[in-house]
Design an enzyme around this catalytic site. Structure first.
Site, mmCIF file in Angstrom:
data_model
loop_
_atom_site.group_PDB
_atom_site.id
_atom_site.type_symbol
_atom_site.label_atom_id
_atom_site.label_comp_id
_atom_site.label_asym_id
_atom_site.label_seq_id
_atom_site.Cartn_x
_atom_site.Cartn_y
_atom_site.Cartn_z
ATOM 1 N N LYS A 1 27.181 15.753 23.490
ATOM 2 C CA LYS A 1 26.831 16.938 22.704
ATOM 3 C C LYS A 1 26.754 18.158 23.609
ATOM 4 O O LYS A 1 26.305 18.066 24.748
ATOM 5 C CB LYS A 1 25.468 16.748 22.024
ATOM 6 C CG LYS A 1 25.433 15.620 21.019
ATOM 7 C CD LYS A 1 24.037 15.438 20.449
ATOM 8 C CE LYS A 1 24.011 14.290 19.453
ATOM 9 N NZ LYS A 1 22.654 14.035 18.963
ATOM 10 N N ARG B 1 26.088 48.846 22.076
ATOM 11 C CA ARG B 1 26.547 48.320 20.788
ATOM 12 C C ARG B 1 26.067 46.907 20.512
ATOM 13 O O ARG B 1 26.084 46.445 19.383
ATOM 14 C CB ARG B 1 28.068 48.351 20.724
ATOM 15 C CG ARG B 1 28.659 49.726 20.890
ATOM 16 C CD ARG B 1 30.158 49.656 21.093
ATOM 17 N NE ARG B 1 30.430 48.892 22.329
ATOM 18 C CZ ARG B 1 31.581 48.279 22.587
ATOM 19 N NH1 ARG B 1 32.568 48.325 21.722
ATOM 20 N NH2 ARG B 1 31.742 47.629 23.721
ATOM 21 N N TYR C 1 25.279 22.507 17.498
ATOM 22 C CA TYR C 1 25.806 21.607 18.518
ATOM 23 C C TYR C 1 27.158 21.023 18.135
ATOM 24 O O TYR C 1 27.472 20.836 16.976
ATOM 25 C CB TYR C 1 24.816 20.514 18.888
ATOM 26 C CG TYR C 1 24.337 19.608 17.779
ATOM 27 C CD1 TYR C 1 24.817 18.321 17.653
ATOM 28 C CD2 TYR C 1 23.353 20.033 16.898
ATOM 29 C CE1 TYR C 1 24.348 17.472 16.672
ATOM 30 C CE2 TYR C 1 22.867 19.197 15.914
ATOM 31 C CZ TYR C 1 23.378 17.912 15.803
ATOM 32 O OH TYR C 1 22.913 17.073 14.825
ATOM 33 N N HIS D 1 18.694 12.337 22.347
ATOM 34 C CA HIS D 1 18.548 13.785 22.312
ATOM 35 C C HIS D 1 17.545 14.190 21.238
ATOM 36 O O HIS D 1 17.446 13.548 20.194
ATOM 37 C CB HIS D 1 19.903 14.435 22.011
ATOM 38 C CG HIS D 1 19.805 15.903 21.766
ATOM 39 N ND1 HIS D 1 19.909 16.441 20.499
ATOM 40 C CD2 HIS D 1 19.564 16.930 22.606
ATOM 41 C CE1 HIS D 1 19.764 17.750 20.591
ATOM 42 N NE2 HIS D 1 19.549 18.078 21.854
ATOM 43 N N ARG E 1 12.839 17.225 16.017
ATOM 44 C CA ARG E 1 13.981 16.416 15.585
ATOM 45 C C ARG E 1 14.349 15.568 16.796
ATOM 46 O O ARG E 1 15.026 16.030 17.702
ATOM 47 C CB ARG E 1 15.134 17.306 15.138
ATOM 48 C CG ARG E 1 14.786 18.151 13.910
ATOM 49 C CD ARG E 1 15.991 18.951 13.428
ATOM 50 N NE ARG E 1 15.645 19.861 12.347
ATOM 51 C CZ ARG E 1 15.663 19.542 11.056
ATOM 52 N NH1 ARG E 1 15.994 18.325 10.679
ATOM 53 N NH2 ARG E 1 15.334 20.441 10.142
ATOM 54 N N HIS F 1 17.274 10.989 19.006
ATOM 55 C CA HIS F 1 18.379 10.327 18.324
ATOM 56 C C HIS F 1 19.554 10.060 19.263
ATOM 57 O O HIS F 1 19.764 10.791 20.218
ATOM 58 C CB HIS F 1 18.876 11.193 17.159
ATOM 59 C CG HIS F 1 17.779 11.614 16.240
ATOM 60 N ND1 HIS F 1 17.664 12.903 15.772
ATOM 61 C CD2 HIS F 1 16.731 10.936 15.714
ATOM 62 C CE1 HIS F 1 16.605 12.992 14.983
ATOM 63 N NE2 HIS F 1 16.015 11.815 14.933
ATOM 64 N N ASN G 1 27.635 20.702 14.206
ATOM 65 C CA ASN G 1 26.468 20.564 13.344
ATOM 66 C C ASN G 1 25.546 21.754 13.561
ATOM 67 O O ASN G 1 25.501 22.311 14.661
ATOM 68 C CB ASN G 1 25.701 19.280 13.661
ATOM 69 C CG ASN G 1 26.536 18.041 13.434
ATOM 70 O OD1 ASN G 1 27.279 17.947 12.475
ATOM 71 N ND2 ASN G 1 26.413 17.083 14.327
ATOM 72 N N GLU H 1 23.500 4.332 14.425
ATOM 73 C CA GLU H 1 22.389 5.244 14.660
ATOM 74 C C GLU H 1 21.243 4.535 15.391
ATOM 75 O O GLU H 1 20.882 3.416 15.064
ATOM 76 C CB GLU H 1 21.906 5.744 13.291
ATOM 77 C CG GLU H 1 20.847 6.760 13.300
ATOM 78 C CD GLU H 1 20.549 7.227 11.876
ATOM 79 O OE1 GLU H 1 20.458 8.440 11.700
ATOM 80 O OE2 GLU H 1 20.419 6.388 10.951
ATOM 81 N N GLN I 1 33.285 17.522 15.970
ATOM 82 C CA GLN I 1 32.365 17.822 14.877
ATOM 83 C C GLN I 1 31.340 18.844 15.344
ATOM 84 O O GLN I 1 30.828 18.742 16.448
ATOM 85 C CB GLN I 1 31.649 16.532 14.454
ATOM 86 C CG GLN I 1 30.666 16.676 13.331
ATOM 87 C CD GLN I 1 30.057 15.333 12.948
ATOM 88 O OE1 GLN I 1 30.733 14.317 12.919
ATOM 89 N NE2 GLN I 1 28.778 15.335 12.643
ATOM 90 N N LYS J 1 11.110 9.488 8.724
ATOM 91 C CA LYS J 1 12.081 8.630 9.412
ATOM 92 C C LYS J 1 11.845 8.625 10.920
ATOM 93 O O LYS J 1 11.857 7.572 11.560
ATOM 94 C CB LYS J 1 13.501 9.114 9.093
ATOM 95 C CG LYS J 1 14.599 8.329 9.748
ATOM 96 C CD LYS J 1 15.959 8.903 9.373
ATOM 97 C CE LYS J 1 17.073 8.218 10.115
ATOM 98 N NZ LYS J 1 18.378 8.798 9.802
ATOM 99 N N ASP J 2 11.617 9.819 11.508
ATOM 100 C CA ASP J 2 11.418 9.901 12.955
ATOM 101 C C ASP J 2 10.048 9.387 13.386
ATOM 102 O O ASP J 2 9.874 8.951 14.523
ATOM 103 C CB ASP J 2 11.597 11.341 13.446
ATOM 104 C CG ASP J 2 13.058 11.761 13.498
ATOM 105 O OD1 ASP J 2 13.945 10.938 13.202
ATOM 106 O OD2 ASP J 2 13.312 12.937 13.831
ATOM 107 N N GLU K 1 31.680 34.530 25.594
ATOM 108 C CA GLU K 1 32.565 33.432 25.219
ATOM 109 C C GLU K 1 31.686 32.190 25.193
ATOM 110 O O GLU K 1 31.282 31.692 26.237
ATOM 111 C CB GLU K 1 33.690 33.295 26.256
ATOM 112 C CG GLU K 1 34.686 32.215 25.921
ATOM 113 C CD GLU K 1 35.798 32.144 26.957
ATOM 114 O OE1 GLU K 1 36.888 32.674 26.679
ATOM 115 O OE2 GLU K 1 35.556 31.578 28.039
#
Length: 181
Positions: free
Chosen positions: A72, A23, A132, A119, A59, A62, A49, A143, A47, A169-170, A28
């Site tokens: 995270k 199936r 995450y 990260h 990405r 950061h 994301n 930041e 939080q 930006k990166d 978990e």
């Protein structure tokens, strides 16, 4: 759940038990009591994301500073990424070192990145959906970032540089040696 500490103290790879049959499967993906026991500390996530990206999207790298630092727990819902954590803890014997772990829908691995790390990730498949949990809220003034192709860190992103897609930006983040850590 199988838990493996990486060579960076406090950074863990988690592999949940998967129960499969004709199936589909069940797993978990998070249990606070089991997670906290596995990583040896009380982490309270506040939080979640989620991002969707195409192949070659980077990405990275950061982090949040000071009281806004974030731990995270990251995983991939579809596709495959190379996930990277860089130790920014100046008092750590692995300061400036990194680990890179392939996370995918297929392997269901998760990476726990404690506070004090930068990260980032790159998408290795056509697309990837990345999810995450953070233990602290994002704060723009706290930041920080490091250039993804920093020569000191020398991260192998597993794709040719001409295939990497980096945000404006990166692409102008400082090098490791000049970053605000």
């Amino acid at each position: 759940m199988k838990v493996t500490e990486t060579r960076l103290n406090g950074c863990f790879i988690l592999e949940p038990a998967i129960f499969s049959d004709e199936r589909g499967y069940f797993t978990e993906s998070f249990n606070a009591a089991r997670f906290n026991k596995a990583v040896g500390s009380e982490v309270h996530f506040v939080q979640d994301n989620q991002s969707f990206s195409t192949q070659g999207v980077v990405r990275a790298l950061h982090y949040q500073l000071g009281e806004y630092a974030q731990a995270k727990l990251v995983r991939v819902l579809s596709g495959t990424v190379l996930d990277v954590a860089v130790d920014l803890r100046k008092d750590s014997p692995t300061f400036g070192q990194h680990v890179a772990v392939e996370l995918s829908y297929e392997n269901k691995k998760q990476l726990f990145i404690p506070r004090g790390f930068a990260h980032g990730f790159v998408v290795l498949t056509d697309t990837a959906e990345f999810f995450y949990k953070c233990d602290n809220y994002y704060h723009k003034d706290a930041e920080g970032g490091i250039l993804y192709n920093d020569p000191t860190l020398n991260i192998d992103w597993k794709l040719p540089s001409d295939q990497l897609k980096v945000s404006e930006k990166d692409s102008v983040l400082p090098t490791f040696d000049s970053a605000r850590i």
